[in-house]
Design a protein around this motif. Sequence first.
Motif, PDB file in Angstrom:
ATOM      1  N   GLY A  82      11.205  -5.815  -9.737  1.00 37.90           N
ATOM      2  CA  GLY A  82      10.345  -5.907 -10.679  1.00 37.90           C
ATOM      3  C   GLY A  82       9.222  -4.815 -10.636  1.00 37.90           C
ATOM      4  N   ALA A  83       8.889  -4.111  -9.368  1.00 40.12           N
ATOM      5  CA  ALA A  83       8.047  -3.091  -9.093  1.00 40.12           C
ATOM      6  C   ALA A  83       7.806  -1.989 -10.253  1.00 40.12           C
ATOM      7  N   ASP A  84       6.966  -1.679 -10.540  1.00 39.82           N
ATOM      8  CA  ASP A  84       6.739  -0.410 -11.552  1.00 39.82           C
ATOM      9  C   ASP A  84       7.273   0.814 -10.470  1.00 39.82           C
ATOM     10  N   PHE A  85       7.246   1.942 -11.192  1.00 36.36           N
ATOM     11  CA  PHE A  85       7.591   3.152 -10.363  1.00 36.36           C
ATOM     12  C   PHE A  85       6.533   3.349  -9.048  1.00 36.36           C
ATOM     13  N   GLU A  86       5.231   3.307  -9.279  1.00 37.98           N
ATOM     14  CA  GLU A  86       4.253   3.855  -8.396  1.00 37.98           C
ATOM     15  C   GLU A  86       4.389   2.781  -7.353  1.00 37.98           C
ATOM     16  N   ARG A  87       4.423   1.332  -7.491  1.00 38.38           N
ATOM     17  CA  ARG A  87       4.495   0.434  -6.473  1.00 38.38           C
ATOM     18  C   ARG A  87       5.698   0.573  -5.883  1.00 38.38           C
ATOM     19  N   ALA A  88       6.940   0.564  -6.480  1.00 37.03           N
ATOM     20  CA  ALA A  88       8.120   0.987  -5.871  1.00 37.03           C
ATOM     21  C   ALA A  88       8.201   2.194  -4.871  1.00 37.03           C
ATOM     22  N   LEU A  89       7.508   3.120  -5.152  1.00 38.48           N
ATOM     23  CA  LEU A  89       7.497   4.364  -4.397  1.00 38.48           C
ATOM     24  C   LEU A  89       6.460   3.803  -2.916  1.00 38.48           C
TER      25      LEU A  89
END
Length: 93
Positions: A82-89
């Motif tokens: 469920g992480a957004d793009f920035e958090r996933a990176l």
Amino acid sequence: MDDEFDWRSLGECRNHDPELFFSGSHPHGDAAAKLVCQSCPVRTECLTYAVVTAQRYGVWGGVGADERALLRRRYVAAIRSGADFERALEAAV
């Protein structure tokens, strides 16, 4: 040129033979390509592109294929949780 790919025109790799970045075709393998990447002004953008688009071959952003596969797994796991793009990176690197 599409804005998404503008970073490519700034890459240090543009000044070198593309075969350098694919270890199977260069006698010094990934090490020589990684050395070029150390001084690249768009290293982060390059690595991000490679992780997000699942580039399987070559050196991207100073990271070889095996290392990048681990980063990709972390990225995908973060997206699935469920992480957004920035958090996933951030989770990947």
